[in-house]
Write an enzyme that holds these catalytic residues in place. Structure first.
Site, PDB file in Angstrom:
ATOM      1  N   TYR A   1     -53.589   7.525   2.286  1.00 47.72           N
ATOM      2  CA  TYR A   1     -52.751   7.010   1.199  1.00 47.72           C
ATOM      3  C   TYR A   1     -53.133   7.687  -0.107  1.00 47.72           C
ATOM      4  O   TYR A   1     -54.283   8.089  -0.300  1.00 47.72           O
ATOM      5  CB  TYR A   1     -52.953   5.503   1.026  1.00 47.72           C
ATOM      6  CG  TYR A   1     -52.248   4.628   2.034  1.00 47.72           C
ATOM      7  CD1 TYR A   1     -50.972   4.123   1.778  1.00 47.72           C
ATOM      8  CD2 TYR A   1     -52.868   4.288   3.226  1.00 47.72           C
ATOM      9  CE1 TYR A   1     -50.337   3.292   2.688  1.00 47.72           C
ATOM     10  CE2 TYR A   1     -52.231   3.466   4.152  1.00 47.72           C
ATOM     11  CZ  TYR A   1     -50.966   2.970   3.870  1.00 47.72           C
ATOM     12  OH  TYR A   1     -50.344   2.155   4.781  1.00 47.72           O
TER      13      TYR A   1
ATOM     14  N   ASP B   1     -45.607  -2.504   2.344  1.00 46.98           N
ATOM     15  CA  ASP B   1     -45.066  -3.640   1.612  1.00 46.98           C
ATOM     16  C   ASP B   1     -43.866  -3.229   0.762  1.00 46.98           C
ATOM     17  O   ASP B   1     -43.580  -2.037   0.597  1.00 46.98           O
ATOM     18  CB  ASP B   1     -46.142  -4.243   0.704  1.00 46.98           C
ATOM     19  CG  ASP B   1     -47.250  -4.938   1.486  1.00 46.98           C
ATOM     20  OD1 ASP B   1     -46.981  -5.390   2.620  1.00 46.98           O
ATOM     21  OD2 ASP B   1     -48.374  -5.037   0.965  1.00 46.98           O
TER      22      ASP B   1
ATOM     23  N   ARG C   1     -47.105  -1.194   8.493  1.00 49.69           N
ATOM     24  CA  ARG C   1     -46.181  -2.036   7.720  1.00 49.69           C
ATOM     25  C   ARG C   1     -46.443  -1.825   6.237  1.00 49.69           C
ATOM     26  O   ARG C   1     -47.423  -2.332   5.696  1.00 49.69           O
ATOM     27  CB  ARG C   1     -46.405  -3.514   8.058  1.00 49.69           C
ATOM     28  CG  ARG C   1     -45.992  -3.909   9.457  1.00 49.69           C
ATOM     29  CD  ARG C   1     -46.393  -5.340   9.749  1.00 49.69           C
ATOM     30  NE  ARG C   1     -45.856  -6.287   8.785  1.00 49.69           N
ATOM     31  CZ  ARG C   1     -46.088  -7.599   8.826  1.00 49.69           C
ATOM     32  NH1 ARG C   1     -46.857  -8.105   9.764  1.00 49.69           N
ATOM     33  NH2 ARG C   1     -45.571  -8.396   7.909  1.00 49.69           N
TER      34      ARG C   1
ATOM     35  N   ARG D   1     -54.193  -1.422  -2.313  1.00 55.67           N
ATOM     36  CA  ARG D   1     -53.878  -1.952  -3.641  1.00 55.67           C
ATOM     37  C   ARG D   1     -54.993  -2.864  -4.151  1.00 55.67           C
ATOM     38  O   ARG D   1     -55.265  -2.904  -5.355  1.00 55.67           O
ATOM     39  CB  ARG D   1     -52.538  -2.692  -3.592  1.00 55.67           C
ATOM     40  CG  ARG D   1     -51.350  -1.752  -3.376  1.00 55.67           C
ATOM     41  CD  ARG D   1     -50.084  -2.509  -3.000  1.00 55.67           C
ATOM     42  NE  ARG D   1     -49.679  -3.410  -4.057  1.00 55.67           N
ATOM     43  CZ  ARG D   1     -48.771  -4.372  -3.884  1.00 55.67           C
ATOM     44  NH1 ARG D   1     -48.212  -4.557  -2.686  1.00 55.67           N
ATOM     45  NH2 ARG D   1     -48.452  -5.147  -4.886  1.00 55.67           N
TER      46      ARG D   1
END
Length: 253
Positions: A114, A54, A52, A199
Site C-alpha cells: 500500500y 474500504d 476488501r 490508516r
C-alpha cells in the site's frame, strides 16, 4: 460445458464507491465488475477479490477471480475492451487470464503493498486523491517509528474490532516515508493486512511526526493490543493498494 477459473487484474478510483465488496446500501466496485462481466459473457458471474478496500480507498493493482464457461485466450483479449466499455470510467480492467482451478485471489496472495499520500498545501488537483495535512511533520522520527513495525507480528492495536479473522498476526517486510515533490508518501508491504490497519498505522505515525508521542511509544501501543491506544484512522482518500503478489504471476508495476 467445461468451467474454468480466471483472474482479472483491475484498477479503480474508490472515491465514488462504498469499498470493494458488494453490500446493500451503496454502490461498490465488485457490484459494477460482476454486472459488467455477467453482461459481457452472458452468464451470472460472482467474483472474489484479493481483499476488501474500504469506502474511498483506491487501487492501482487489484485482482479478483471468477469461474466461467471456458473461452479462448483470443476471446479474453477481446473481452477486456468490451468489458471496459461497460464499466464506469473510475474502473479499468488491465487483463483477464486463465489460472489453475483452485487458484484463489485472496488466499494465494503472498504479499500486498500500500501507499499513503499526503500533501501540505491546498491543491485542487489532489482533492480526493491525497490527504491535505495542515501542519508540519518530522519525517525522520516517523521513519524511526515505522521501523518498529518490522519487529512485531501481532497488530491487534491497528485492527477494527469485531472483524472475522482467526489471527491478527501480520509480517511487515518494509515501511518507509519518502518525499515525492510536494507530497509525503508512506509505503508499507506485508504478507497480509487487517481491516483499517494501514490508516490506523498512519494515524499513529502522524502522532509521532507531530510530537504528540515519542518514537518508543509506538512499541508500547503495539504491545498493548488495544485499538484505543493507537492513533485515529487517517482519511481514506490518500490510501492506494498498489501491488498484490502471487507465486504464479509475474508482477507488473
Amino acid at each position: 460445458m467445461e468451467t474454468k477459473r480466471y483472474f482479472v487484474e483491475l484498477s479503480y478510483n474508490g472515491t465514488d464507491f462504498h469499498g470493494w465488496q458488494t453490500q446493500p446500501n451503496g454502490i461498490t466496485v465488485q457490484e459494477c465488475l460482476d454486472k459488467a462481466l455477467s453482461t459481457y459473457f452472458r452468464q451470472e458471474i460472482i467474483s472474489l477479490g484479493c481483499g476488501r478496500t474500504d469506502a474511498g480507498v483506491h487501487a492501482t493493482q487489484f485482482y479478483a477471480h471468477f469461474d466461467l464457461v471456458a473461452v479462448s485466450e483470443q476471446q479474453l483479449v477481446k473481452a477486456v475492451a468490451g468489458i471496459n466499455a461497460m464499466l464506469p470510467y473510475s474502473i479499468a480492467i488491465a487483463s483477464i487470464f486463465e489460472v489453475a482451478p483452485d487458484a484463489h485471489a485472496r488466499f494465494d496472495a503472498t504479499a500486498r503493498e500500500y501507499k499513503y499520500y499526503l500533501h501540505f498545501k491546498k491543491n485542487p488537483f489532489k482533492l480526493e486523491s491525497s490527504w491535505l495535512y495542515k501542519g508540519t511533520l518530522d519525517m525522520q522520527k516517523m521513519n524511526e517509528a515505522a521501523q518498529i513495525l518490522l519487529k512485531h507480528r501481532d497488530f491487534s492495536c491497528f485492527s477494527k474490532s469485531n472483524t472475522q479473522t482467526f489471527t491478527n498476526n501480520c509480517k511487515i517486510s518494509s515501511a518507509k516515508f519518502e518525499t515525492q515533490g510536494e507530497s509525503l508518501v508512506f509505503t508499507i508491504k506485508a504478507d497480509r493486512f487487517l481491516r483499517n490497519m494501514v490508516r490506523a498505522i498512519m494515524g499513529t505515525l502522524v502522532m509521532v511526526g507531530k510530537g504528540d508521542i515519542e518514537v518508543g511509544a509506538v512499541e508500547e501501543i503495539i504491545l498493548s493490543k488495544n485499538r484505543s491506544k493507537a492513533g485515529q484512522s487517517v482519511p481514506a482518500c490518500g490510501l492506494y493498494l498498489v501491488a498484490v503478489e502471487y507465486p504464479y504471476i509475474k508482477m507488473r508495476k
